[in-house]
Design a protein around this motif. Structure first.
Motif, short mmCIF file in Angstrom:
data_model
loop_
_atom_site.label_atom_id
_atom_site.label_comp_id
_atom_site.label_asym_id
_atom_site.label_seq_id
_atom_site.Cartn_x
_atom_site.Cartn_y
_atom_site.Cartn_z
N ASP A 64 -15.24 -5.33 9.50
CA ASP A 64 -14.67 -5.73 10.78
C ASP A 64 -13.28 -5.12 10.88
O ASP A 64 -12.32 -5.59 10.25
CB ASP A 64 -14.60 -7.25 10.87
CG ASP A 64 -14.08 -7.72 12.23
OD1 ASP A 64 -13.62 -6.88 13.01
OD2 ASP A 64 -14.15 -8.93 12.49
N ALA A 65 -13.17 -4.05 11.69
CA ALA A 65 -11.93 -3.29 11.73
C ALA A 65 -10.78 -4.07 12.34
O ALA A 65 -9.63 -3.68 12.20
CB ALA A 65 -12.15 -1.99 12.51
N ASP A 95 -6.70 -5.45 6.25
CA ASP A 95 -5.42 -5.69 5.59
C ASP A 95 -4.76 -4.35 5.28
O ASP A 95 -5.41 -3.42 4.81
CB ASP A 95 -5.63 -6.46 4.28
CG ASP A 95 -6.09 -7.89 4.53
OD1 ASP A 95 -5.65 -8.48 5.54
OD2 ASP A 95 -6.89 -8.40 3.73
N PHE A 96 -3.46 -4.26 5.56
CA PHE A 96 -2.73 -3.03 5.30
C PHE A 96 -2.08 -3.09 3.93
O PHE A 96 -1.37 -4.04 3.61
CB PHE A 96 -1.65 -2.82 6.36
CG PHE A 96 -2.15 -2.28 7.68
CD1 PHE A 96 -1.92 -0.96 8.03
CD2 PHE A 96 -2.86 -3.10 8.55
CE1 PHE A 96 -2.37 -0.46 9.24
CE2 PHE A 96 -3.32 -2.60 9.76
CZ PHE A 96 -3.07 -1.28 10.11
N GLU A 97 -2.32 -2.08 3.12
CA GLU A 97 -1.58 -1.92 1.87
C GLU A 97 -0.24 -1.27 2.19
O GLU A 97 -0.13 -0.47 3.12
CB GLU A 97 -2.36 -1.06 0.88
CG GLU A 97 -3.68 -1.67 0.43
CD GLU A 97 -4.40 -0.79 -0.59
OE1 GLU A 97 -3.78 0.23 -1.00
OE2 GLU A 97 -5.54 -1.10 -0.95
N PHE A 98 0.78 -1.61 1.44
CA PHE A 98 2.11 -1.06 1.69
C PHE A 98 2.64 -0.40 0.43
O PHE A 98 2.67 -1.01 -0.65
CB PHE A 98 3.09 -2.14 2.15
CG PHE A 98 4.48 -1.61 2.41
CD1 PHE A 98 4.78 -0.94 3.58
CD2 PHE A 98 5.48 -1.76 1.45
CE1 PHE A 98 6.06 -0.43 3.81
CE2 PHE A 98 6.75 -1.25 1.67
CZ PHE A 98 7.04 -0.58 2.86
N ALA A 158 -6.73 0.94 5.37
CA ALA A 158 -5.50 0.93 6.18
C ALA A 158 -4.29 0.78 5.26
O ALA A 158 -4.27 -0.10 4.40
CB ALA A 158 -5.54 -0.21 7.19
N ARG A 159 -3.29 1.63 5.48
CA ARG A 159 -2.13 1.57 4.60
C ARG A 159 -0.88 2.12 5.28
O ARG A 159 -0.96 2.93 6.20
CB ARG A 159 -2.41 2.36 3.31
CG ARG A 159 -2.77 3.82 3.54
CD ARG A 159 -3.49 4.40 2.32
NE ARG A 159 -3.71 5.85 2.45
CZ ARG A 159 -4.75 6.39 3.10
NH1 ARG A 159 -5.64 5.62 3.70
NH2 ARG A 159 -4.88 7.71 3.15
N VAL A 160 0.27 1.63 4.80
CA VAL A 160 1.56 2.21 5.14
C VAL A 160 2.05 2.88 3.88
O VAL A 160 2.12 2.26 2.82
CB VAL A 160 2.56 1.12 5.60
CG1 VAL A 160 3.90 1.75 5.95
CG2 VAL A 160 2.01 0.33 6.77
N GLN A 161 2.40 4.16 4.00
CA GLN A 161 2.77 4.92 2.81
C GLN A 161 3.94 5.85 3.11
O GLN A 161 4.31 6.03 4.28
CB GLN A 161 1.57 5.72 2.31
CG GLN A 161 1.11 6.81 3.28
CD GLN A 161 -0.13 7.54 2.78
OE1 GLN A 161 -1.16 6.90 2.50
NE2 GLN A 161 -0.05 8.85 2.68
N SER A 201 -1.33 -1.32 13.87
CA SER A 201 -0.82 -0.11 13.22
C SER A 201 0.57 0.23 13.74
O SER A 201 1.45 0.67 12.98
CB SER A 201 -1.78 1.06 13.45
OG SER A 201 -1.74 1.54 14.78
N LEU A 202 0.80 0.02 15.03
CA LEU A 202 2.13 0.28 15.60
C LEU A 202 3.15 -0.71 15.06
O LEU A 202 4.29 -0.33 14.70
CB LEU A 202 2.07 0.17 17.13
CG LEU A 202 1.09 1.10 17.85
CD1 LEU A 202 1.12 0.83 19.34
CD2 LEU A 202 1.41 2.57 17.57
#
Length: 364
Positions: free
Chosen positions: A3-4, A8-11, A54-57, A123-124
């Motif tokens: 389910d997009a 959860d975003f990894e950081f 999904a990630r912030v890198q 994402s924003l």
């Protein structure tokens, strides 16, 4: 399939971010699109698996195969919007749901997967929160956000890809046309931007790539920007290389070319039309010929013309030139209606005026 909407975003923090002193130097005079922030958002898509990872890198170059589909068939789309500093020090986006909707309309046209609105918006938010210190404090400053998606599958057959990569990068922004009170346009005679049935309403790189030769011609002719006419009759004004266009007449009415598949449905365009109607101005979305534009400017019936878009917001048009003509508009400087609409819009964007439409989305 995951389910997009609840990924959860990894950081991963940047191990060597730009120093406070160097960042302050950039923010003092950011220009537009020159500097990039410390982080980026990345999300993957695969047919049968959906949106995932999904990630912030840390912001860094990408590694792609030379047979990556986007390099050969240009299957990619993007958006552009800004994060604004609020009076209390917080930050907000302006109408990001509209960007999400247009992103998905572009995706459908380019045979790409749609992204759930919730994931796009998250994402924003992740991007702005990660690099919140990059939002300029000065008047007119903002953090420009560039969400984009490209076909990342490796193959050489001509078909829609089945794997895609979505990213968000950010850049501190100042004035787009720095120091210009009005701009001069070059009316392209040989080149058109879009044709009926084409990709004119999609925000894809190919539209901009095909406009660059005309933009280069405009610059050679001493103009700031190119204005395109329709591809069928080569008569009707459509839009600039990266902005919509509006006309203001002596009776105070506003006219703008109608959407219809060949013009990008600008969010700034839509917002200004809404504000104009609420101010009691007559608004027409009707075709306007280059010959009529010249005649109305010369007779004084046309008082102003201005371009509008996310990057420049509102920019008055002072002159228009072509191969065998040139004419000025009004006082060839900033128009009163254009200035008023810009002031009203910017006040809402920056949290200095009431927001009856719920356009401003606070992030923190």
């Amino acid at each position: 399939m995951a389910d997009a909407t609840i990924l959860d975003f990894e950081f991963e923090a940047h191990p060597n971010p730009v120093s406070d002193a160097d960042r302050a130097g950039v923010l003092a005079d950011p220009g537009f699109g020159k500097a990039l922030t410390d982080h980026m958002v990345v999300i993957q898509y695969a047919e049968g698996h959906g949106w995932h990872n999904a990630r912030v890198q840390p912001h860094a170059p990408l590694q792609i195969n030379p047979a990556c589909a986007v390099l050969h068939y240009a299957q990619e789309i993007f958006e552009g919007l800004k994060a604004y500093r609020l009076p209390d020090g917080g930050a907000a986006l302006f109408r990001p749901e509209a960007n999400a909707g247009r992103f998905n309309e572009s995706a459908v046209r380019m045979a790409m997967p749609e992204m759930p609105e919730e994931l796009f918006l998250e994402s924003l938010g992740q991007m702005v929160r990660a690099d919140r210190h990059w939002i300029p404090e000065g008047e007119g400053g903002s953090l420009y956000l560039r969400p984009f998606m490209f076909a990342s599958e490796t193959f050489l057959g001509v078909r829609p890809a089945s794997e895609f990569t979505y990213l968000v990068i950010a850049s501190p922004a100042g004035a787009y046309f720095k120091g210009a009170e009005s701009v001069t346009l070059w009316a392209s005679e040989h080149y058109t931007r879009a044709a009926p049935g084409g990709t004119g309403a999609a925000k894809c790189g190919g539209n901009y790539a095909s406009s660059l030769v005309a933009q280069a011609e405009a610059i050679r002719e001493g103009c700031h920007q190119v204005v395109f006419l329709d591809a069928v009759e080569r008569r009707w004004v459509e839009e600039l290389g990266g902005m919509n266009i509006m006309f203001v007449f002596e009776d105070g009415s506003i006219q703008t070319p109608p959407l219809g598949g060949t013009i990008l449905p600008g969010i700034t365009r839509d917002s200004l039309l809404t504000l104009a109607r609420e101010a009691g101005l007559t608004v027409r979305e009707e075709r306007y010929g280059i010959d009529q534009w010249k005649a109305d400017a010369e007779s004084g019936r046309l008082r102003e013309a201005f371009a509008c878009g996310t990057a420049a917001v509102v920019t008055s048009i002072g002159k228009v030139r072509g191969r065998d003509f040139e004419f000025g508009i009004g006082n060839q400087g900033p128009g009163m209606v254009a200035q008023k609409l810009k002031s009203d819009l910017v006040a809402i964007q920056r949290g200095r005026a009431p927001d009856p439409h719920g356009w401003v989305k606070r992030l923190f």
